[in-house]
Design a protein around this motif. Structure first.
Motif, PDB file in Angstrom:
ATOM      1  N   THR A  56       0.840  -1.206   0.000  1.00 36.89           N
ATOM      2  CA  THR A  56       0.000   0.000   0.000  1.00 36.89           C
ATOM      3  C   THR A  56       0.872   1.252   0.000  1.00 36.89           C
ATOM      4  OG1 THR A  56      -1.836  -1.114   1.081  1.00 36.89           O
ATOM      5  CG2 THR A  56      -1.739   1.276   1.341  1.00 36.89           C
ATOM      6  N   GLN A  92      -8.436  -0.402  -1.177  1.00 35.63           N
ATOM      7  CA  GLN A  92      -8.725  -1.725  -0.635  1.00 35.63           C
ATOM      8  C   GLN A  92     -10.125  -1.797  -0.015  1.00 35.63           C
ATOM      9  OE1 GLN A  92      -5.524  -2.880   1.915  1.00 35.63           O
ATOM     10  NE2 GLN A  92      -6.247  -4.967   2.132  1.00 35.63           N
ATOM     11  N   ASP A 168      -5.404  -1.342  -5.134  1.00 34.85           N
ATOM     12  CA  ASP A 168      -4.860  -1.886  -3.888  1.00 34.85           C
ATOM     13  C   ASP A 168      -5.754  -3.004  -3.354  1.00 34.85           C
ATOM     14  OD1 ASP A 168      -3.408  -2.335  -1.635  1.00 34.85           O
ATOM     15  OD2 ASP A 168      -3.839  -0.407  -0.694  1.00 34.85           O
ATOM     16  N   GLU A 169      -5.403  -4.232  -3.613  1.00 30.57           N
ATOM     17  CA  GLU A 169      -6.180  -5.400  -3.187  1.00 30.57           C
ATOM     18  C   GLU A 169      -7.681  -5.139  -3.346  1.00 30.57           C
ATOM     19  OE1 GLU A 169      -4.759  -7.833  -0.143  1.00 30.57           O
ATOM     20  OE2 GLU A 169      -3.007  -6.604   0.317  1.00 30.57           O
TER      21      GLU A 169
END
Ligand code: ADP
Ligand code: MG
Length: 262
Positions: A56, A92, A168-169
């Motif tokens: 991140t 995320q 991000d994920e």
């Protein structure tokens, strides 16, 4: 395009993102140490590594939301000095505004969020269609599933048609079937737009499903351990021998710290 120890400062015009010797510490924690790699224009690049390895932090630095302590990040040859319309970020945990509808959240991604001119209206409509949220324009985030929320996040990031998509994920909190569908949709969008994508995940299967190239990051401190080219046609079949072979090689690599032989 391969990972380097960062000695070169020459900019290759095919490189969209150049990360050179980037380091970042938070008080006593060194999140990133001497990270160097580049991403080619139009490439789908996945960054894989365990929780806490600095993924991140790295993505936020590329987005211009965080300032590394050392090294440099170039986008299109120019140093990143802050956020820009050339980079869209998907977070995320969705990061949607709960008080805004689907339309309102997507509209917020436009460079003129308050504008209701026909062009802006048409762009929002187009994005809603692109991510398959027709019929949910006036819904609020609390009424949406995880997959739908992340579709809103993707549409918002795509609103200004950024050259680079940073993710991000993004599918970490959705169920497996929804995730498979979102993978296919994302690859369709990528094919249509030709964007450069940096997609962070801790899931090796996900990385091998999506990426042209996988960057493996090791933890404590976060360093690039190795890179793998995934030269498989899409859509990819997870049970195929080559697919399983790539996953196994990356898994072995992640379990082998301090090895930079690849
Ligand atoms: P990842 O996304 O791979 O899980 P992060 O980039 O979130 O990793 O974090 C890398 C390391 O930096 C972790 O040890 C984390 O605890 C630490 N860290 C991240 N953000 C902060 C912060 N704002 N303050 C202090 N430590 C942080
Ligand atoms: Mg993270």
């Amino acid at each position: 395009m391969a990972l380097s120890s960062g000695s070169s400062t020459d900019h290759d015009s095919r490189e969209k993102i150049t990360i050179q010797n980037v380091s970042r510490s938070y008080e006593s924690v060194q999140a990133l140490a001497d990270v160097s790699f580049s991403v080619a224009e139009g490439e789908f690049c996945c960054v894989v590594g365990p929780s806490g390895c600095g993924k991140t932090t790295l993505l936020r630095a590329i987005a211009g939301l965080d300032d590394p302590d050392g090294g440099s990040i170039l986008v299109g040859g120019d140093p990143v000095t802050g956020p820009g319309l050339d980079r869209g970020m998907v977070f995320q945990e969705y990061a949607l505004f709960p008080w805004r509808t689907v339309r309102g959240n997507i509209r917020f991604g436009l460079d003129r969020p308050a504008c209701d001119c026909p062009d802006c209206e048409a762009r929002v409509r187009e994005l809603i269609d692109l991510v398959g949220l027709e019929g949910f324009e006036d819904a609020y985030p609390k009424a949406l599933s995880g997959g739908m929320k992340q579709r809103v996040g993707i549409a918002r990031a795509l609103a200004v048609d950024p050259e680079i998509l940073l993710m991000d994920e993004p599918f970490g909190s959705v169920d497996t079937r929804t995730r498979d569908r979102l993978h296919a949709e994302l690859l369709d969008i990528w094919t249509q737009t030709g964007q450069t994508v940096v997609f962070v995940t801790h899931d090796i299967d996900e990385a091998v499903t999506l990426a042209d190239r996988v960057i493996v990051v090791d933890a404590d401190p976060g360093t690039v351990q190795s890179t793998f080219s995934i030269d498989l046609a899409r859509p990819r079949e997870r049970t195929a021998r080559d697919f399983v072979g790539h996953v196994a090689r990356i898994r072995t690599e992640l379990g082998r710290p301090d090895d930079t032989s690849h």
